[in-house]
Scaffold this active site. Structure first.
Site, PDB file in Angstrom:
ATOM      1  CE  LYS A  35      -0.918  -0.881   4.882  1.00 32.64           C
ATOM      2  NZ  LYS A  35      -0.993   0.223   5.818  1.00 32.64           N
ATOM      3  NE  ARG A 133      -5.610  -0.142  11.582  1.00 28.75           N
ATOM      4  CZ  ARG A 133      -4.400  -0.286  11.023  1.00 28.75           C
ATOM      5  NH1 ARG A 133      -3.528   0.691  11.071  1.00 28.75           N
ATOM      6  NH2 ARG A 133      -4.067  -1.408  10.431  1.00 28.75           N
ATOM      7  CE1 TYR A 261       9.822  31.925   3.325  1.00 29.44           C
ATOM      8  CE2 TYR A 261      10.120  29.559   3.150  1.00 29.44           C
ATOM      9  CZ  TYR A 261       9.720  30.762   2.599  1.00 29.44           C
ATOM     10  OH  TYR A 261       9.239  30.811   1.322  1.00 29.44           O
ATOM     11  CG  MET A 309       6.568  23.907  -1.501  1.00 28.23           C
ATOM     12  SD  MET A 309       5.390  24.932  -2.383  1.00 28.23           S
ATOM     13  CE  MET A 309       4.519  25.728  -1.060  1.00 28.23           C
TER      14      MET A 309
HETATM   15  C1  LIG Z   1      -3.323  -4.833   8.155  1.00 25.00           C
HETATM   16  C2  LIG Z   1      -1.852  -4.686   7.923  1.00 25.00           C
HETATM   17  N1  LIG Z   1      -1.107  -5.797   7.741  1.00 25.00           N
HETATM   18  C3  LIG Z   1       0.213  -5.726   7.529  1.00 25.00           C
HETATM   19  C4  LIG Z   1       0.869  -4.504   7.488  1.00 25.00           C
HETATM   20  C5  LIG Z   1       2.354  -4.467   7.269  1.00 25.00           C
HETATM   21  O1  LIG Z   1       3.000  -3.981   8.407  1.00 25.00           O
HETATM   22  P1  LIG Z   1       4.599  -3.900   8.480  1.00 25.00           P
HETATM   23  O2  LIG Z   1       5.007  -2.909   7.457  1.00 25.00           O
HETATM   24  O3  LIG Z   1       4.869  -3.428   9.866  1.00 25.00           O
HETATM   25  O4  LIG Z   1       5.107  -5.266   8.189  1.00 25.00           O
HETATM   26  C6  LIG Z   1       0.132  -3.337   7.672  1.00 25.00           C
HETATM   27  C7  LIG Z   1       0.830  -2.045   7.623  1.00 25.00           C
HETATM   28  O5  LIG Z   1       0.400  -0.994   7.918  1.00 25.00           O
HETATM   29  C8  LIG Z   1      -1.266  -3.426   7.893  1.00 25.00           C
HETATM   30  O6  LIG Z   1      -2.020  -2.334   8.083  1.00 25.00           O
END
Ligand SMILES: Cc1ncc(COP(=O)(O)O)c(C=O)c1O
Length: 368
Positions: A35, A133, A261, A309
């Site tokens: 992701k 969560r 700045y 920036m």
């Molecule tokens: C649901 C879930 N699984 C696995 C991972 C992977 O975590 P890591 O990068 O700590 O291995 C994440 C990362 O945010 C996650 O949200």
């Protein structure tokens, strides 16, 4: 004009995948978490390389990421960790994307959308075992799973959860979550009358709890080369993303000259101030103002003044001899020194995940 650029050595990913694979039982599947633009490394090329190295599952947060994964890994399983909406179900099915169900309400909505399209959607169910969560609470789990598994539009394929804390000095926290998960597995498998694909561990749990690998693991940061340097860890990986910028201007200034700045830095003596082609719009964290370092000619040079920036100022020291146009390493190795995202994160009061994912998607990435 030279901007900053990222160089990604995909052979580093291949090495990390093999280091991880060697530590696992052959039956343990790796679900590679890609992701947020593969943690800043660039989604498409990372997925293509991982698939070429035998990764058969990927996990993402959003549908657009899942669709991009599908373009580069035509045969892989793709787990969608975020909350999919009814309108996306037909796309998910058309591209063989597996949503994670996180509530009964959402599961029923998916089932209805699937039935309306006359399809059966494979899903994994997420249990909230203590992260607080996403995920189904364990209250009345039996009833919820029975309901979901009796829905014609759904096929329950897997069960997962996520650790909040994996801390060897306080092992009871993760252990409680593990035990809750295994209890949920018993309830869910009894309720749907089948064994489900079980996965729980991300990088830290993989490092410290081999016994929790189960059917699959979900590593992210570990495969990007971080989170492997503590004592007692099981797998050693190395980073493979380098981030570079260039000196746009070098000028000699007198003692007592303000820089940037709000003039938050003043030179102590006559020195060379260098301005480099990166800023917070590229993802160089503004909290590194007056506290970060980059590598110039293989040595650490302090970031001085506030991050702007598009530009960052460095104190290169008196009579540095450093020239405009020279390359600067923000993350990576140069000469005899190296700077990696976890060390930088420490200066900025954050974690390597943020340092890496902050690098703007606009920044050019070169793959080699
Ligand atoms: C649901 C879930 N699984 C696995 C991972 C992977 O975590 P890591 O990068 O700590 O291995 C994440 C990362 O945010 C996650 O949200």
């Amino acid at each position: 004009m030279k901007r900053c650029r990222v160089e990604v050595q995909v052979s580093g990913l291949a090495r990390n995948i093999h280091a991880l694979r060697d530590a696992l039982k052959p039956s343990t599947e790796i679900i590679f978490v890609v992701k947020s633009n593969a943690y800043g490394h660039g989604l498409g090329p990372v997925v293509a390389e991982a698939a070429a190295q035998g990764i058969r599952w990927f996990a993402v947060a959003y549908l657009h990421e899942a669709l991009e994964v599908r373009r580069h890994a035509p045969d892989a399983g793709i787990l969608l960790l975020g909350a999919i909406e009814a309108g996306d179900v037909s796309q998910a099915l058309a591209h063989r994307i597996t949503p994670v169900v996180m509530s009964l309400r959402q599961g029923l909505m998916l089932a209805e959308a699937a039935r309306a399209s006359r399809i059966v959607l494979p899903v994994h169910v997420k249990i909230d075992t203590g992260m607080g969560r996403l995920g189904l609470s364990t209250d009345n789990l039996n009833r919820k799973i029975q309901r979901l598994s009796s829905e014609e539009g759904l096929h329950l394929e897997g069960l997962c959860s996520h650790f909040a804390t994996v801390e060897p000095r306080r092992p009871e926290l993760a252990r409680t979550q593990y035990e809750r998960f295994m209890a949920a597995v018993d309830v869910a498998e009894a309720a749907c009358g089948r064994r489900l694909m079980r996965h729980l561990s991300s990088s830290r749990a993989i490092q410290f709890h081999e016994e929790w690998d189960l059917d699959a693991i979900r590593p992210g940061i570990l495969l990007y080369g971080y989170g492997s340097s503590e004592l007692g860890m099981r797998i050693r990986t190395r980073p493979w993303l380098t981030w570079k910028a260039y000196l746009m201007q070098v000028k000699t200034v007198a003692a007592g000259v303000p820089v940037g700045y709000y003039s938050s830095y003043r030179t102590e003596c006559e020195t060379d101030i260098g301005t480099i082609s990166v800023g917070y719009a590229d993802g160089f964290l503004r909290s590194l103002s007056n506290r970060g370092f980059v590598l110039v000619r293989g040595t650490r040079r302090p970031v001085v003044g506030r991050i702007s920036m598009n530009w960052v100022t460095l104190d290169l020291g008196p009579n540095s001899g450093i020239l405009e146009g020279e390359e600067v390493v923000i993350i990576g190795r140069q000469g005899g020194d190296e700077l990696w995202a976890d060390e930088i994160a420490g200066w900025a009061g954050t974690i390597a995940y943020e340092t890496l994912t902050a690098i703007s998607q606009d920044v050019e990435r070169a793959y080699g």
